[in-house]
Design a protein around this motif. Sequence first.
Motif, PDB file in Angstrom:
ATOM      1  N   GLY A  48       0.830  -1.197   0.000  1.00 42.35           N
ATOM      2  CA  GLY A  48       0.000   0.000   0.000  1.00 42.35           C
ATOM      3  C   GLY A  48       0.863   1.245   0.000  1.00 42.35           C
ATOM      4  N   THR A  71      -3.959   3.548   0.588  1.00 39.26           N
ATOM      5  CA  THR A  71      -4.446   2.643  -0.450  1.00 39.26           C
ATOM      6  C   THR A  71      -4.453   1.204   0.063  1.00 39.26           C
ATOM      7  OG1 THR A  71      -2.316   2.037  -1.447  1.00 39.26           O
ATOM      8  CG2 THR A  71      -3.305   4.137  -2.150  1.00 39.26           C
ATOM      9  N   ILE A  74      -1.349  -2.734  -4.009  1.00 39.99           N
ATOM     10  CA  ILE A  74      -1.306  -2.166  -5.352  1.00 39.99           C
ATOM     11  C   ILE A  74      -0.330  -2.914  -6.245  1.00 39.99           C
ATOM     12  CG2 ILE A  74      -1.959   0.150  -4.602  1.00 39.99           C
ATOM     13  CD1 ILE A  74       0.926   0.973  -4.676  1.00 39.99           C
ATOM     14  N   ALA A  94      -8.849   3.395  -2.276  1.00 40.38           N
ATOM     15  CA  ALA A  94      -8.159   4.239  -1.301  1.00 40.38           C
ATOM     16  C   ALA A  94      -9.182   4.926  -0.410  1.00 40.38           C
ATOM     17  CB  ALA A  94      -7.287   5.280  -1.995  1.00 40.38           C
ATOM     18  N   LYS A 239     -11.585   5.138  -6.022  1.00 39.88           N
ATOM     19  CA  LYS A 239     -10.813   4.183  -6.810  1.00 39.88           C
ATOM     20  C   LYS A 239      -9.891   4.999  -7.702  1.00 39.88           C
ATOM     21  CE  LYS A 239     -12.611   0.331  -8.251  1.00 39.88           C
ATOM     22  NZ  LYS A 239     -11.692  -0.681  -7.655  1.00 39.88           N
ATOM     23  N   ILE A 243      -1.796   7.238  -8.670  1.00 37.84           N
ATOM     24  CA  ILE A 243      -1.508   8.049  -7.499  1.00 37.84           C
ATOM     25  C   ILE A 243      -1.320   9.467  -7.991  1.00 37.84           C
ATOM     26  CG2 ILE A 243       0.090   8.463  -5.607  1.00 37.84           C
ATOM     27  CD1 ILE A 243      -1.437   5.895  -5.315  1.00 37.84           C
TER      28      ILE A 243
END
Length: 246
Positions: A48, A71, A74, A94, A239, A243
């Motif tokens: 995360g 989050t 990932i 997230a 969602k 990033i």
Amino acid sequence: MQDEHNLEEKVLSQGAEMMLSQGLDEVEKIDINVQTDLFKILQGQADGVSFAGEGLVIQEDIRVQEIKLQTDNIDINPLTALFGQIELNQPVNATVRVVLTESDINRALASDLVRSKPQKFDLKVDEEIVSFEAKQIQVFLPGEGKMAFQGTVLLHEVGNTRQLSFTAIIRPRTHSQPIILESFSCNEGEGISLEIVVALMQKVKELVNLPYLQYEDTVFSVKKLEVEKDRMILLVQTKLKQIPSL
């Protein structure tokens, strides 16, 4: 082994902080923690990413007092991750906590970014379309869970357009009560009919009850909104396709 793990996280997180800071106009504090290790990076994985910031200013006029983001697991691009740039291979869930001051909100409302978005919306009143076009809106957070609005709008009715200045006080929806219109008054103009007020509140109710909202490529849902004196706190689930690089 634990020391190596911490070093990898530290180096990667510092690289991400540097890249993110370069995209901000101002920042008081920023902290990014990429939860991973070298083996997971090479596999394109991370447990995360957490991000915390204070006093962030984006595009000169958009300011956030505080933001915290976490989050889920990932999938990342391992090549860019080694250089501190976190690129997602798949969208990720997230949770975000955002604190905005009264000044932050009004600064954003007056910004070119917000003003460039459509400021007009339609209501259906007695089988006819009535449109509101916002000219100027200001928000006040007096405390006691209330939000006050003062503004000027153009009211487009059939064959007639007129300016209307108003003051309204609402209590946002909570887990125990729906959104409440505490007061509404016209400061300038001829006022508006009860039918328009009812249609307006119905429109607000529809927007508040939407399962999710979308801004550009980001889908999000406001799970909780708290209003205190001079500040607003939002808990958002979203969602992310990437990033934010700001």
